[in-house]
Design an enzyme around this catalytic site. Structure first.
Site, mmCIF file in Angstrom:
data_model
loop_
_atom_site.group_PDB
_atom_site.id
_atom_site.type_symbol
_atom_site.label_atom_id
_atom_site.label_comp_id
_atom_site.label_asym_id
_atom_site.label_seq_id
_atom_site.Cartn_x
_atom_site.Cartn_y
_atom_site.Cartn_z
ATOM 1 N N ARG A 1 -0.861 -8.682 13.276
ATOM 2 C CA ARG A 1 -1.394 -7.620 12.410
ATOM 3 C C ARG A 1 -2.278 -8.210 11.311
ATOM 4 O O ARG A 1 -3.318 -7.648 10.968
ATOM 5 C CB ARG A 1 -0.242 -6.813 11.788
ATOM 6 C CG ARG A 1 0.455 -5.934 12.831
ATOM 7 C CD ARG A 1 1.797 -5.433 12.350
ATOM 8 N NE ARG A 1 1.696 -4.516 11.238
ATOM 9 C CZ ARG A 1 2.647 -4.341 10.328
ATOM 10 N NH1 ARG A 1 3.767 -5.028 10.385
ATOM 11 N NH2 ARG A 1 2.470 -3.486 9.357
ATOM 12 N N ARG B 1 11.740 -1.731 10.688
ATOM 13 C CA ARG B 1 10.539 -1.362 11.439
ATOM 14 C C ARG B 1 10.370 -2.263 12.651
ATOM 15 O O ARG B 1 10.480 -3.473 12.551
ATOM 16 C CB ARG B 1 9.306 -1.487 10.535
ATOM 17 C CG ARG B 1 8.994 -0.217 9.825
ATOM 18 C CD ARG B 1 7.792 -0.362 8.941
ATOM 19 N NE ARG B 1 6.593 -0.789 9.650
ATOM 20 C CZ ARG B 1 5.375 -0.659 9.126
ATOM 21 N NH1 ARG B 1 5.217 -0.130 7.940
ATOM 22 N NH2 ARG B 1 4.327 -1.080 9.793
ATOM 23 N N ARG C 1 -9.514 1.342 9.027
ATOM 24 C CA ARG C 1 -9.245 -0.051 9.365
ATOM 25 C C ARG C 1 -10.378 -0.691 10.136
ATOM 26 O O ARG C 1 -10.328 -1.886 10.406
ATOM 27 C CB ARG C 1 -7.985 -0.138 10.220
ATOM 28 C CG ARG C 1 -6.699 -0.447 9.433
ATOM 29 C CD ARG C 1 -5.544 -0.252 10.400
ATOM 30 N NE ARG C 1 -4.385 -1.060 10.193
ATOM 31 C CZ ARG C 1 -3.233 -0.609 9.679
ATOM 32 N NH1 ARG C 1 -3.148 0.598 9.192
ATOM 33 N NH2 ARG C 1 -2.182 -1.390 9.636
ATOM 34 N N ARG D 1 7.576 -10.791 2.384
ATOM 35 C CA ARG D 1 7.788 -9.372 2.058
ATOM 36 C C ARG D 1 8.116 -8.560 3.304
ATOM 37 O O ARG D 1 8.928 -7.652 3.272
ATOM 38 C CB ARG D 1 6.524 -8.788 1.430
ATOM 39 C CG ARG D 1 6.286 -9.279 0.030
ATOM 40 C CD ARG D 1 5.046 -8.613 -0.489
ATOM 41 N NE ARG D 1 4.779 -9.020 -1.853
ATOM 42 C CZ ARG D 1 3.917 -8.392 -2.635
ATOM 43 N NH1 ARG D 1 3.264 -7.341 -2.194
ATOM 44 N NH2 ARG D 1 3.718 -8.809 -3.858
ATOM 45 N N LYS E 1 0.830 -1.214 0.000
ATOM 46 C CA LYS E 1 0.000 0.000 0.000
ATOM 47 C C LYS E 1 0.862 1.261 0.000
ATOM 48 O O LYS E 1 0.637 2.168 -0.790
ATOM 49 C CB LYS E 1 -0.909 0.031 1.242
ATOM 50 C CG LYS E 1 -1.891 -1.122 1.319
ATOM 51 C CD LYS E 1 -2.880 -0.930 2.466
ATOM 52 C CE LYS E 1 -2.264 -0.946 3.852
ATOM 53 N NZ LYS E 1 -1.718 -2.269 4.255
#
Ligand code: AMP
Length: 198
Positions: free
Chosen positions: A145, A134, A88, A124, A13
């Protein structure tokens, strides 16, 4: 043109949103980026959300809606917005409709980056962790997540589908192919706007 770029963590995204910023001059509104920069700045908000983000859970609707609201106000007159990682939850989607209505605008399209293969998403994310470091890109957190995405976020699709706004793109293709598909969708949409079907 206001877009939501929609898909699971790791679908690409942010990458696609940035390409659209470059190509079309839209403003990218990524709640994940906003929250990360709040953390980096050490602000009270950053401290409040740190643990939640580190677990891969969702921060409260109130917090992200407020962030989006102030960014919309800060970019009045923008060519368009790309909502990345927001909404979300159903409450966020509803709040977004309200905020946009106040600006006399609405969501035009939801570009869905479809990636059903969870192992590919995990691969990924590992790559991104290596490149960007991160904190929430470890496998265990990613699985949480993804679970949150499936449980809370995916349910938004029928809401936008019922409005005829969802366009799906195969998120497994490479970055250039995905961005070309998105460009085609946006161009087709613009043409429809210019010459609406009678
Ligand atoms: P992202 O970069 O979009 O994957 O977001 C990173 C983290 O920020 C997420 O795992 C959540 O903890 C939090 N976050 C980002 N956007 C939202 C949102 N719209 N609602 C709730 N939490 C969010």
């Amino acid at each position: 043109m206001n877009l939501i770029i929609f898909g699971p963590p790791g679908a690409g995204k942010g990458t696609q949103a940035k390409i659209l910023v470059e190509q079309r001059g839209y403003v990218q509104l990524s709640t994940g980026d906003m929250l990360r920069s709040a953390r980096e700045s050490g602000s009270p908000l950053g401290k409040k959300v740190a643990d939640i983000m580190d677990r891969g859970d969702l921060v409260s609707d109130e917090i992200v809606v407020e962030l989006i609201e102030s960014e919309l106000d800060a970019h009045k007159g923008a060519e368009g917005f790309i909502f990345d990682g927001f909404p979300r939850t159903p409450a966020q989607a509803e709040a977004l409709d309200g905020l946009l209505a106040r600006h006399d605008t609405e969501i035009d399209l939801v570009i869905r980056l479809a990636v059903e293969d969870e192992e590919e998403l995990i691969r990924r994310i590992h790559q991104r962790a290596a490149e960007e470091g991160r904190a929430d890109d470890s496998e265990e957190i990613l699985r949480n997540r993804l679970a949150n995405y499936r449980a809370q976020t995916e349910a938004l699709l029928p809401y936008y589908e019922s409005q005829g706004k969802v366009r799906s793109v195969d998120g497994l293709k490479d970055i250039k192919d995905v961005s070309r598909s998105i460009a085609d969708i946006l161009d087709a949409e613009k043409e429809n706007e210019v010459s609406p079907r009678s």
